[in-house]
Write a protein that holds these residues in place. Structure first.
Motif, PDB file in Angstrom:
ATOM      1  N   VAL A 305       0.835  -1.201   0.000  1.00 50.96           N
ATOM      2  CA  VAL A 305       0.000   0.000   0.000  1.00 50.96           C
ATOM      3  C   VAL A 305       0.867   1.248   0.000  1.00 50.96           C
ATOM      4  O   VAL A 305       0.600   2.210  -0.740  1.00 50.96           O
ATOM      5  CB  VAL A 305      -0.964  -0.003   1.207  1.00 50.96           C
ATOM      6  N   GLU A 306       1.921   1.252   0.811  1.00 54.42           N
ATOM      7  CA  GLU A 306       2.796   2.425   0.866  1.00 54.42           C
ATOM      8  C   GLU A 306       3.537   2.619  -0.447  1.00 54.42           C
ATOM      9  O   GLU A 306       3.739   3.760  -0.895  1.00 54.42           O
ATOM     10  CB  GLU A 306       3.778   2.299   2.031  1.00 54.42           C
ATOM     11  N   ALA A 307       3.940   1.539  -1.108  1.00 53.47           N
ATOM     12  CA  ALA A 307       4.608   1.654  -2.402  1.00 53.47           C
ATOM     13  C   ALA A 307       3.653   2.222  -3.449  1.00 53.47           C
ATOM     14  O   ALA A 307       4.017   3.107  -4.240  1.00 53.47           O
ATOM     15  CB  ALA A 307       5.137   0.291  -2.845  1.00 53.47           C
ATOM     16  N   ALA A 308       2.415   1.715  -3.458  1.00 55.62           N
ATOM     17  CA  ALA A 308       1.414   2.227  -4.404  1.00 55.62           C
ATOM     18  C   ALA A 308       1.111   3.691  -4.122  1.00 55.62           C
ATOM     19  O   ALA A 308       0.901   4.488  -5.051  1.00 55.62           O
ATOM     20  CB  ALA A 308       0.146   1.388  -4.312  1.00 55.62           C
ATOM     21  N   ARG A 309       1.093   4.047  -2.846  1.00 52.83           N
ATOM     22  CA  ARG A 309       0.809   5.444  -2.478  1.00 52.83           C
ATOM     23  C   ARG A 309       1.891   6.378  -3.026  1.00 52.83           C
ATOM     24  O   ARG A 309       1.590   7.479  -3.493  1.00 52.83           O
ATOM     25  CB  ARG A 309       0.691   5.573  -0.960  1.00 52.83           C
ATOM     26  N   GLN A 310       3.146   5.949  -2.972  1.00 53.68           N
ATOM     27  CA  GLN A 310       4.209   6.805  -3.493  1.00 53.68           C
ATOM     28  C   GLN A 310       4.091   6.973  -5.009  1.00 53.68           C
ATOM     29  O   GLN A 310       4.372   8.053  -5.546  1.00 53.68           O
ATOM     30  CB  GLN A 310       5.577   6.242  -3.106  1.00 53.68           C
ATOM     31  N   LEU A 311       3.697   5.929  -5.712  1.00 52.11           N
ATOM     32  CA  LEU A 311       3.436   6.051  -7.147  1.00 52.11           C
ATOM     33  C   LEU A 311       2.295   7.028  -7.396  1.00 52.11           C
ATOM     34  O   LEU A 311       2.376   7.891  -8.280  1.00 52.11           O
ATOM     35  CB  LEU A 311       3.104   4.680  -7.747  1.00 52.11           C
ATOM     36  N   LEU A 312       1.245   6.913  -6.605  1.00 51.69           N
ATOM     37  CA  LEU A 312       0.103   7.820  -6.739  1.00 51.69           C
ATOM     38  C   LEU A 312       0.521   9.261  -6.493  1.00 51.69           C
ATOM     39  O   LEU A 312       0.222  10.163  -7.296  1.00 51.69           O
ATOM     40  CB  LEU A 312      -0.997   7.415  -5.757  1.00 51.69           C
ATOM     41  N   TYR A 313       1.196   9.510  -5.388  1.00 53.38           N
ATOM     42  CA  TYR A 313       1.567  10.877  -5.033  1.00 53.38           C
ATOM     43  C   TYR A 313       2.505  11.483  -6.073  1.00 53.38           C
ATOM     44  O   TYR A 313       2.354  12.644  -6.477  1.00 53.38           O
ATOM     45  CB  TYR A 313       2.244  10.908  -3.668  1.00 53.38           C
ATOM     46  N   ASN A 314       3.491  10.717  -6.497  1.00 49.51           N
ATOM     47  CA  ASN A 314       4.437  11.221  -7.478  1.00 49.51           C
ATOM     48  C   ASN A 314       3.749  11.524  -8.811  1.00 49.51           C
ATOM     49  O   ASN A 314       4.018  12.560  -9.438  1.00 49.51           O
ATOM     50  CB  ASN A 314       5.572  10.221  -7.690  1.00 49.51           C
ATOM     51  N   THR A 315       2.852  10.640  -9.222  1.00 48.15           N
ATOM     52  CA  THR A 315       2.140  10.850 -10.481  1.00 48.15           C
ATOM     53  C   THR A 315       1.224  12.056 -10.394  1.00 48.15           C
ATOM     54  O   THR A 315       1.143  12.854 -11.347  1.00 48.15           O
ATOM     55  CB  THR A 315       1.335   9.592 -10.844  1.00 48.15           C
ATOM     56  N   ALA A 316       0.524  12.198  -9.283  1.00 42.66           N
ATOM     57  CA  ALA A 316      -0.344  13.359  -9.109  1.00 42.66           C
ATOM     58  C   ALA A 316       0.470  14.649  -9.140  1.00 42.66           C
ATOM     59  O   ALA A 316       0.062  15.648  -9.756  1.00 42.66           O
ATOM     60  CB  ALA A 316      -1.120  13.251  -7.800  1.00 42.66           C
ATOM     61  N   TRP A 317       1.631  14.634  -8.478  1.00 46.23           N
ATOM     62  CA  TRP A 317       2.491  15.817  -8.486  1.00 46.23           C
ATOM     63  C   TRP A 317       2.972  16.131  -9.892  1.00 46.23           C
ATOM     64  O   TRP A 317       2.954  17.292 -10.331  1.00 46.23           O
ATOM     65  CB  TRP A 317       3.686  15.588  -7.560  1.00 46.23           C
ATOM     66  N   ARG A 318       3.377  15.115 -10.632  1.00 43.61           N
ATOM     67  CA  ARG A 318       3.835  15.328 -12.011  1.00 43.61           C
ATOM     68  C   ARG A 318       2.702  15.837 -12.885  1.00 43.61           C
ATOM     69  O   ARG A 318       2.908  16.710 -13.735  1.00 43.61           O
ATOM     70  CB  ARG A 318       4.409  14.025 -12.574  1.00 43.61           C
ATOM     71  N   ASP A 319       1.512  15.307 -12.692  1.00 44.96           N
ATOM     72  CA  ASP A 319       0.354  15.784 -13.442  1.00 44.96           C
ATOM     73  C   ASP A 319       0.106  17.265 -13.150  1.00 44.96           C
ATOM     74  O   ASP A 319      -0.203  18.047 -14.051  1.00 44.96           O
ATOM     75  CB  ASP A 319      -0.887  14.955 -13.088  1.00 44.96           C
ATOM     76  N   ALA A 320       0.251  17.641 -11.884  1.00 45.19           N
ATOM     77  CA  ALA A 320       0.056  19.042 -11.503  1.00 45.19           C
ATOM     78  C   ALA A 320       1.110  19.948 -12.137  1.00 45.19           C
ATOM     79  O   ALA A 320       0.866  21.149 -12.317  1.00 45.19           O
ATOM     80  CB  ALA A 320       0.100  19.182  -9.985  1.00 45.19           C
ATOM     81  N   GLN A 321       2.282  19.378 -12.500  1.00 44.98           N
ATOM     82  CA  GLN A 321       3.325  20.156 -13.171  1.00 44.98           C
ATOM     83  C   GLN A 321       3.139  20.199 -14.675  1.00 44.98           C
ATOM     84  O   GLN A 321       3.951  20.792 -15.389  1.00 44.98           O
ATOM     85  CB  GLN A 321       4.708  19.550 -12.863  1.00 44.98           C
ATOM     86  N   GLY A 322       2.073  19.546 -15.163  1.00 48.52           N
ATOM     87  CA  GLY A 322       1.801  19.544 -16.594  1.00 48.52           C
ATOM     88  C   GLY A 322       2.520  18.466 -17.373  1.00 48.52           C
ATOM     89  O   GLY A 322       2.539  18.495 -18.615  1.00 48.52           O
ATOM     90  N   GLN A 323       3.097  17.491 -16.678  1.00 46.76           N
ATOM     91  CA  GLN A 323       3.800  16.410 -17.366  1.00 46.76           C
ATOM     92  C   GLN A 323       2.817  15.361 -17.876  1.00 46.76           C
ATOM     93  O   GLN A 323       1.713  15.200 -17.350  1.00 46.76           O
ATOM     94  CB  GLN A 323       4.805  15.763 -16.415  1.00 46.76           C
ATOM     95  N   THR A 324       3.214  14.624 -18.886  1.00 49.80           N
ATOM     96  CA  THR A 324       2.400  13.547 -19.443  1.00 49.80           C
ATOM     97  C   THR A 324       2.563  12.299 -18.577  1.00 49.80           C
ATOM     98  O   THR A 324       3.681  11.798 -18.403  1.00 49.80           O
ATOM     99  CB  THR A 324       2.815  13.230 -20.886  1.00 49.80           C
ATOM    100  N   VAL A 325       1.458  11.806 -18.051  1.00 49.60           N
ATOM    101  CA  VAL A 325       1.514  10.673 -17.125  1.00 49.60           C
ATOM    102  C   VAL A 325       0.454   9.625 -17.476  1.00 49.60           C
ATOM    103  O   VAL A 325      -0.081   8.954 -16.601  1.00 49.60           O
ATOM    104  CB  VAL A 325       1.342  11.143 -15.658  1.00 49.60           C
ATOM    105  N   VAL A 326       0.170   9.474 -18.763  1.00 48.57           N
ATOM    106  CA  VAL A 326      -0.885   8.545 -19.182  1.00 48.57           C
ATOM    107  C   VAL A 326      -0.564   7.126 -18.731  1.00 48.57           C
ATOM    108  O   VAL A 326      -1.412   6.428 -18.168  1.00 48.57           O
ATOM    109  CB  VAL A 326      -1.082   8.600 -20.705  1.00 48.57           C
ATOM    110  N   ALA A 327       0.654   6.662 -18.968  1.00 43.63           N
ATOM    111  CA  ALA A 327       1.013   5.292 -18.588  1.00 43.63           C
ATOM    112  C   ALA A 327       0.946   5.118 -17.083  1.00 43.63           C
ATOM    113  O   ALA A 327       0.425   4.111 -16.578  1.00 43.63           O
ATOM    114  CB  ALA A 327       2.410   4.956 -19.104  1.00 43.63           C
ATOM    115  N   GLU A 328       1.454   6.096 -16.341  1.00 45.65           N
ATOM    116  CA  GLU A 328       1.476   5.991 -14.884  1.00 45.65           C
ATOM    117  C   GLU A 328       0.078   5.985 -14.291  1.00 45.65           C
ATOM    118  O   GLU A 328      -0.194   5.264 -13.322  1.00 45.65           O
ATOM    119  CB  GLU A 328       2.300   7.134 -14.287  1.00 45.65           C
TER     120      GLU A 328
END
Length: 391
Positions: A305-328
């Motif tokens: 759960v903690e590993a998945a959470r870090q993927l979620l948080y990092n992807t959300a942060w990258r999305d907020a920066q305007g990065q492409t995160v379709v695969a993630e």
């Protein structure tokens, strides 16, 4: 370490600000006071009361992502993650999805594609909870395969005329504003022939065919909708004609992040509840926690759960920066949808016979979690989205 330590792992994340921590605390207190004492009755009734949703609007929970001009907080996707996790932690998935469909799966269609007149007329009521939104794209034979939808819309003077049906629509019975996808580009499987429409309750030719009975999410109302020569004014076209597919795809990214966050909130809370249970329940002269197999299994679930959470948080942060995160995002939806079911299965197992009883929160949570690997993009579809970006 006790169960109360787990939420702190989220609050210490470098991706979140003090504003996010305050939002998390306010939502959690609201749920404790306004949701948990009453939500069992909502499960019986089959819907979340409108008064509760208006209270959430008054607290600002329904406008976290919306413009300040309409009463919103104008936060980015990290605000959505906080909201979705906390709603998931409530243990009432039906309540959670009722809110999240309104805030992050339906209303964003208006936010992203609405013209100034549409925004001015509708958004303040959505943010305040005076009106509740739904998105209607799924059909009985067209779920993840949007190009297969059969609902059509033809232009007739100053109206579009919609014909067809939509299935599995959350907030379908008690909604007020429906963002409906329909084919305007003629027959066939063209993605370019889909348009979006704002359909409002009471429009001629629009009806709720029937409420649907589900395995879980019992406090969310779900319906089949019918459009029989439904006349929608041309000013209710949302965005450009024949460009609705791109609106749907854009919002599916946000929807899948939201569902991933909800699933992780549910999984985290299930681990906490189960930890409390196994450290108190005794068998053969020991607590269940003293059984090596049980504590090691729970430790591994927490790690996942903690590993998945870090993927979620990092992807959300990258999305907020305007990065492409379709695969993630597709990874998140697949991973979290499967993981929450793995967690629930083990947690119910460790509750023994009590976990099979309706009085146990974990029993409800097991039923609610099952759809997480289906709705919003089935696991298999999500994995294909990842796979085709690997080569």
């Amino acid at each position: 370490m006790g169960a109360e330590d787990f939420p702190d792992q989220q609050q210490r994340s470098p991706y979140f600000s003090e504003e996010h921590s305050m939002l998390r605390d306010v939502i959690r207190r609201f749920i404790a006071k306004e949701v948990l004492p009453f939500a069992d009755q909502w499960e019986i009734n089959g819907y979340v009361p409108r008064e509760l949703l208006r209270k959430m609007g008054e607290q600002g929970f329904l406008g976290i992502r919306q413009s300040e001009a309409f009463g919103g907080a104008a936060m980015n996707v990290l605000g959505t993650v906080v909201l979705a996790e906390e709603l998931g932690r409530s243990t009432f998935g039906g309540f959670a999805i009722t809110v999240l469909v309104h805030t992050d799966m339906a209303s964003p269609h208006l936010q992203h594609a609405g013209n100034p007149a549409q925004l001015e007329r509708l958004m303040p009521d959505l943010v305040a909870g005076r009106k509740i939104a739904a998105v209607a794209m799924t059909e009985a034979g067209a779920g993840s395969d949007l190009a297969s939808m059969r609902t059509t819309a033809r232009l007739d003077g100053d109206h579009y005329v919609l014909n067809g049906a939509k299935m599995f629509i959350t907030n379908g019975v008690h909604g007020d504003i429906y963002f409906v996808a329909a084919k305007t580009g003629g027959p066939g499987r063209s993605h370019g022939g889909i348009s979006m429409f704002i359909v409002e309750k009471g429009m001629p030719g629009f009806s709720v065919a029937r409420p649907l009975s589900k395995q879980g999410w019992l406090s969310s109302d779900t319906a089949e909708l019918v459009f029989d020569e439904c006349r929608v004014p041309v000013q209710n076209l949302l965005g450009e004609e024949n460009k609705g597919f791109y609106s749907l795809v854009r919002n599916l990214q946000n929807e899948r992040i939201t569902l991933g966050a909800q699933a992780l909130g549910e999984a985290s809370r299930a681990i906490e509840i189960t930890l409390d249970y196994v450290t108190q329940r005794t068998a053969f002269g020991q607590t269940l926690w003293e059984k090596q197999a049980i504590r090691q299994k729970m430790a591994m679930l927490l790690a996942k759960v903690e590993a998945a959470r870090q993927l979620l948080y990092n992807t959300a942060w990258r999305d907020a920066q305007g990065q492409t995160v379709v695969a993630e995002v597709s990874m998140i939806k697949a991973l979290c949808g499967e993981l929450v079911n793995e967690v629930m299965y083990a947690c119910q197992q460790f509750h023994g016979g009590f976990g099979y009883m309706r009085e146990a929160p974990i029993e409800r949570m097991v039923r609610d979690a099952r759809v997480q690997s289906i709705g919003g993009g089935a696991t298999e579809v999500m994995l294909e989205e990842v796979a085709k970006r690997m080569v």
